[in-house]
Scaffold this active site. Structure first.
Site, PDB file in Angstrom:
ATOM      1  N   GLU A 171      -3.884  -2.845   5.995  1.00 28.68           N
ATOM      2  CA  GLU A 171      -2.689  -2.332   5.312  1.00 28.68           C
ATOM      3  C   GLU A 171      -2.089  -1.151   6.072  1.00 28.68           C
ATOM      4  OE1 GLU A 171      -3.237  -1.865   1.061  1.00 28.68           O
ATOM      5  OE2 GLU A 171      -3.542  -4.024   0.846  1.00 28.68           O
ATOM      6  N   GLU A 295      -6.989 -10.426   0.920  1.00 24.98           N
ATOM      7  CA  GLU A 295      -7.077  -9.750  -0.390  1.00 24.98           C
ATOM      8  C   GLU A 295      -6.171 -10.481  -1.363  1.00 24.98           C
ATOM      9  OE1 GLU A 295      -6.740  -5.487  -0.556  1.00 24.98           O
ATOM     10  OE2 GLU A 295      -7.767  -5.243   1.365  1.00 24.98           O
TER      11      GLU A 295
HETATM   12  O1  AHR Z   1      -8.893  -4.256  -3.052  1.00 26.10           O
HETATM   13  C1  AHR Z   1      -8.510  -2.958  -3.356  1.00 26.10           C
HETATM   14  C2  AHR Z   1      -7.548  -2.342  -2.342  1.00 26.10           C
HETATM   15  O2  AHR Z   1      -6.333  -3.033  -2.365  1.00 26.10           O
HETATM   16  C3  AHR Z   1      -7.950  -2.389  -0.893  1.00 26.10           C
HETATM   17  O3  AHR Z   1      -8.817  -1.373  -0.545  1.00 26.10           O
HETATM   18  C4  AHR Z   1      -6.645  -2.216  -0.195  1.00 26.10           C
HETATM   19  O4  AHR Z   1      -6.636  -2.806   1.078  1.00 26.10           O
HETATM   20  C5  AHR Z   1      -5.646  -2.853  -1.145  1.00 26.10           C
HETATM   21  O5  AHR Z   1      -4.542  -2.053  -1.353  1.00 26.10           O
END
Ligand code: AHR
Length: 482
Positions: A171, A295
């Site tokens: 990110e 994610e």
């Molecule tokens: O999964 C939780 C968080 O969500 C992670 O650490 C991050 O990469 C995303 O914003």
């Protein structure tokens, strides 16, 4: 309604990578400490400090790959503090500032992967780390000889581990770097030069570049234009929300409209994959570079009375329906999506498992993965999801058996589906359903088996036709010999 699906030509439309069912575990709340790691001296049964109940449950769903150590956490993680006899505790400034012991480090992660039979996916620290730190890490993990191999042996592991995937940054468009796609692309081009396997016998590492957030199509365009030739995968993050970030609904006790709004949000995954795929194809028409959704899942308000930074949320039949829908969307895009990692395995966001001290329970989402594991590395026959249709599904074939998974996303209506095969069908060898009458039915430590897999009998086989009746809020998987 009754939906008719004709697969009588039984055309194979590619392969369903097992990695679509990957997991993600971050140092966040009790995701690792308490949830996975209890330490060798704990009264909780463990193997080398790792909870045995959790390992046994994860083995059962055949976890193909485990992403670690973050997430945001990866961008404050310095791996050398987490090896050897003396560990340097760290403040987890990514998640609530808690002081963590660092007892769970590289050796423990690879031990966990070995115990559950998962491949490794390491996210390296591009934000606050250095290339030298990364190359030492890769050498420590993969080199058969040399200084880092000696250090590894000193720490109890003579042989190198197998490292399959490496994510270069996380990110970087947000809190982890506030980078522009142009700046990140240049950094990625530099860092990826040094992402190497130190064992010449091993296959090259699969390199994942940091991709877009949800609908940031410009990020995809720029990173692909500038760096596509240096990557094997580009990541995508998308979480299902019931409303805006600051107005998230709760995991239980929600209103009926929040079922629909979460479903609406989850289904955007289909659109995002499609649209990012179009941008990727501009520079890579045959999709050599894969989309890695590392994610995904439902992100709801933390459970009342818990630390908001720990992202602990209950998990209901609604989450199970969202998980099945998302897995069906991934199957629909299997030519582009090679890996996906649900956030997160234990105690965080849409987890498979919840723990409380020595107690452990399996969530409704766990049971979806338990049913879908049969699709791992199967030939895809058809996968379907459409915003206007309450039913979505995956039909695949493996070892001479059809695997049929259908999800009825409707919260209050039953729906039927008839699937026409190319020949007369035998009786199923496996037939399970996950269903609950209440929208927010969940498992608790007092009632851990309220939502679980049941034998499914509400089907008929007429020659080449499989007729399935699905209650509202239900997911069915059947395995039928050819
Ligand atoms: O999964 C939780 C968080 O969500 C992670 O650490 C991050 O990469 C995303 O914003």
């Amino acid at each position: 309604m009754t939906k008719i699906v004709d697969i009588s030509d039984e055309k194979v439309n590619g392969k369903l990578s097992k990695y679509l069912q990957g997991q993600f575990s971050e140092h966040l709340g009790t995701g690792i400490y308490g949830g996975i790691w209890v330490g060798k001296d704990s009264a909780i049964e463990n193997i080398h400090g790792i909870r045995k109940d959790v390992v046994d449950a994860l083995k059962e769903i055949s976890v193909p790959v485990l992403r670690w150590p973050g997430g945001w956490f990866s961008d404050i993680y310095h791996w050398k503090d987490g090896i050897g006899k003396t560990r340097r505790p760290l403040f987890n400034t990514s998640w609530g500032g808690s002081l963590e012991s660092n007892e769970f480090g590289t050796n423990e992660y690879f031990d966990l992967c070995e115990q559950i039979g998962a491949d490794s996916y390491l996210n390296v620290n591009l934000s606050s780390g250095t290339i030298h730190e990364m190359t030492d890490w890769l050498e420590y993990i993969t080199a058969p000889v040399g200084p880092m191999a000696e250090l590894r042996a000193k720490n109890g592991h003579k042989d190198p581990w197998k490292l399959k995937f490496v994510g270069v940054g996380n990110e970087e468009w947000g809190e982890d770097g506030q980078m522009t796609p142009e700046f990140y692309s240049d950094l990625y081009r530099l860092w990826q030069c040094f992402v190497r396997q130190y064992d010449p016998e091993q296959k090259p590492i699969f390199k994942v570049a940091c991709g877009p957030n949800i609908d940031d199509f410009n990020w995809t365009h720029v990173v692909m234009e500038k760096a596509n030739q240096f990557m094997d995968g580009l990541s995508l993050h998308h979480y299902g929300l019931t409303d805006l970030w600051d107005k998230k609904g709760y995991a239980t006790g929600f209103e009926a409209k929040e079922w629909d709004s979460l479903l609406y949000s989850i289904r955007k995954m289909d659109y995002f994959i499609h649209e990012h795929g179009l941008r990727m194809a501009q520079f890579d028409p045959n999709h050599r570079v894969k989309l890695i959704v590392d994610e995904w899942g439902d992100w709801l308000h933390n459970d009342p009375g818990t630390n908001p930074a720990y992202l602990r949320q209950q998990n209901t039949i609604r989450d199970a329906v969202m998980a099945a829908t998302t897995l069906n969307i991934f199957a629909k895009h299997a030519n582009l999506v090679e890996m996906a990692n649900i956030a997160q395995t234990v105690n965080v966001l849409q987890s498979m498992i919840l723990t409380q001290d020595d107690k452990m329970l399996l969530t409704p989402t766990y049971y979806v993965f338990d049913m879908y594991k049969y699709h791992q590395d199967a030939e895809l026959i058809e996968a379907y999801s459409d915003n206007g249709d309450p039913l979505n599904y995956t039909i695949s074939k493996k070892n001479g058996r059809y695997i049929v998974s259908i999800c009825n996303t409707s919260k209050d209506e039953s729906n039927n589906i008839t699937i026409k095969f190319g020949h007369a069908l035998s009786k199923p060898t496996y037939s399970k359903v996950l269903h609950a009458d209440e929208m927010d039915a969940c498992n608790t430590f007092d009632d851990p088996d309220r939502v679980k897999l049941m034998n499914y009998t509400d089907y008929q086989i007429n020659d080449n036709k499989l007729e399935i009746a699905l209650k509202d809020k239900s997911i069915v998987t059947m395995i039928i010999p050819e």
